[in-house]
Design an enzyme around this catalytic site. Structure first.
Site, short mmCIF file in Angstrom:
data_model
loop_
_atom_site.label_atom_id
_atom_site.label_comp_id
_atom_site.label_asym_id
_atom_site.label_seq_id
_atom_site.Cartn_x
_atom_site.Cartn_y
_atom_site.Cartn_z
N LYS A 88 0.82 -1.22 0.00
CA LYS A 88 0.00 0.00 0.00
C LYS A 88 0.85 1.27 0.00
O LYS A 88 0.45 2.31 -0.53
CB LYS A 88 -0.95 -0.01 1.18
CG LYS A 88 -1.96 -1.15 1.08
CD LYS A 88 -3.38 -0.67 1.22
CE LYS A 88 -4.39 -1.69 0.74
NZ LYS A 88 -4.36 -2.97 1.46
N GLU A 110 -10.06 6.29 3.23
CA GLU A 110 -10.95 5.33 3.86
C GLU A 110 -10.12 4.09 4.15
O GLU A 110 -9.13 3.83 3.48
CB GLU A 110 -12.12 4.97 2.94
CG GLU A 110 -11.81 3.99 1.81
CD GLU A 110 -10.88 4.51 0.73
OE1 GLU A 110 -11.01 5.71 0.41
OE2 GLU A 110 -10.03 3.76 0.23
N SER A 363 1.73 -9.86 -0.86
CA SER A 363 1.36 -8.44 -0.74
C SER A 363 1.65 -7.82 0.62
O SER A 363 1.83 -6.60 0.71
CB SER A 363 -0.12 -8.26 -1.10
OG SER A 363 -0.92 -9.10 -0.29
C1 LIG Z 1 -5.21 -4.05 1.18
C2 LIG Z 1 -4.46 -5.32 0.99
C3 LIG Z 1 -4.77 -6.20 -0.07
C4 LIG Z 1 -5.92 -5.98 -1.02
O1 LIG Z 1 -5.83 -4.84 -1.80
P1 LIG Z 1 -5.51 -4.87 -3.37
O2 LIG Z 1 -5.84 -3.51 -3.80
O3 LIG Z 1 -6.37 -5.93 -3.98
O4 LIG Z 1 -4.08 -5.20 -3.51
C5 LIG Z 1 -4.00 -7.32 -0.23
N1 LIG Z 1 -2.97 -7.60 0.62
C6 LIG Z 1 -2.66 -6.78 1.65
C7 LIG Z 1 -1.53 -7.16 2.55
C8 LIG Z 1 -3.39 -5.62 1.88
O5 LIG Z 1 -3.07 -4.82 2.90
#
Ligand SMILES: *Cc1c(COP(=O)(O)O)cnc(C)c1O
Length: 374
Positions: A88, A110, A363
């Site tokens: 993020k 948000e 992610s």
């Molecule tokens: C917010 C988040 C996601 C989902 O968001 P995308 O916009 O689909 O990438 C996935 N993994 C983590 C660790 C997150 O914090």
């Protein structure tokens, strides 16, 4: 992947479905982003922050023991190692720099699980901006550690008590907050959703994941996999491989699978696949991973799915929990529940994927989820 046509159109999806009062604000963001994105000075400043502040480039880790168990070669793109613990930060640093360039004083955001809120609060502190985070009352209670982090970083939390008191309602309130304060406030959206130019702009800011990964792998992988909530880590990853022969797969939460189980509709300013009933009422998403607990998906994903360039699949909560344990025990990495969706799908499909090289975007890190495992 290319720039959207017209007013942010990806095929038949996308667009800008906002109240009249927000059209100028969206146009202002679009004009500022267009100008900044071709400005070498802006790009250099963002690159500098991503490098010396956020810890990029993130490495690719070969998951050797798990690969041996699964009979394939699994490579992990380590967004869990970026500052604040997920991808993020890539997007938020870009938008915060843009907000400052536009002369805005305040960032509105948000958040559901709090990951985007923490990233927004972090970037605001770094650049000397005020930060206001809208969060459903239920999420404020469920995600207490992230609420404390945001407050420590100087953000003001606005608990939202309407509707289901979760992310969807927080997003509605944030849009309202922006309408009331477009002169001083910049609305920082956390994924590839919302009105044009956000889906395109957020993808561009997240494309650093795919660009790095493409340069880091020796050969193009057979398969590239990422989890999908709104779809930003997946879109950023796919950007590096869309013009290769790699098969691309996005993995949704079974309880929040807008692509797999949704139908075309409008949500939060954009036209895409959304979870809704026969009357067009948005239905609740329900996933163990708060970051995937959202009833929509970015419009570019809806398009990439419609033309068959990306395949979408779903996994359930139980498989996801198992995948978290499996990666922790075999590789010494505790993934976020969101990221574990991609891994759960790979584990389930391993028989079909024998001998293939699979690149997966991890992610985020799992520290925030520890209460689930007590
Ligand atoms: C917010 C988040 C996601 C989902 O968001 P995308 O916009 O689909 O990438 C996935 N993994 C983590 C660790 C997150 O914090």
């Amino acid at each position: 992947m290319s720039e959207p046509a017209g007013l942010g159109r990806f095929g038949e999806y996308g667009g800008r479905f906002v109240p009249e009062s927000l059209v100028p604000a969206c146009e202002q963001v679009e004009a500022a982003f267009r100008e900044a994105w071709v400005d070498a000075g802006f790009r250099a400043e963002l690159h500098e922050l991503l490098t010396v502040y956020a810890g990029r480039p993130t490495p690719i880790t070969p998951a050797r023991r798990l690969s041996a168990e699964l009979g394939l070669t699994l490579l992990l793109k380590r967004e869990d190692l970026a500052h604040t613990g997920s991808h993020k930060i890539n997007n938020v640093l870009g938008q915060a720099l843009l907000a400052r360039r536009m002369g805005k004083r305040r960032l509105l955001a948000e958040t559901g699980a709090g990951q985007h809120g923490v990233a927004a609060a972090t970037a605001s502190a770094l650049l000397g901006l005020e930060c206001v985070v809208y969060m459903g009352e239920r999420d404020v209670a469920r995600q207490a550690p992230n609420v404390r982090r945001m407050r420590m970083l100087g953000a003001r939390i606005v608990p939202v008590g309407t509707g289901s008191r979760t992310l969807k309602d927080a997003t509605n309130e944030a849009l309202r907050g922006w309408v009331a304060d477009t002169a001083e406030a910049y609305y920082c959206i956390g994924s590839v959703m919302g009105p044009h130019p956000y889906p395109w702009m957020v993808r561009e800011f997240q494309s650093v994941i795919g660009t790095e990964a493409r340069a880091q792998v020796e050969t193009v992988p057979d398969l590239v996999v990422a989890c999908v909530g709104g779809g930003s880590n997946a879109a950023g990853t796919f950007t590096g491989f869309a013009d290769t022969t790699a098969r691309l797969v996005g993995v949704e939460a079974a309880g929040g699978a807008a692509m797999t189980n949704g139908t075309p509709g409008v949500l939060h300013g954009y036209h895409s696949m959304v979870l809704q009933d026969e009357n067009g009422q948005i239905t609740e998403a329900e996933s163990i991973a708060a970051g995937l607990d959202y009833p929509g998906i970015g419009p570019e994903h809806a398009h990439l799915g419609a033309i068959g360039r990306v395949g979408y699949a779903t996994v359930g909560d139980a498989e996801v929990v198992e995948a978290v344990h499996r990666l922790a025990r075999t590789e010494g990495i505790i993934p976020a529940l969101e990221s574990a969706h991609a891994l759960a799908w790979i584990i389930r499909e391993a028989g079909e994927l024998a001998g293939q090289t699979v690149l997966m975007t991890l992610s985020g890190r799992g520290d925030k989820d520890m209460e689930m495992f007590e």
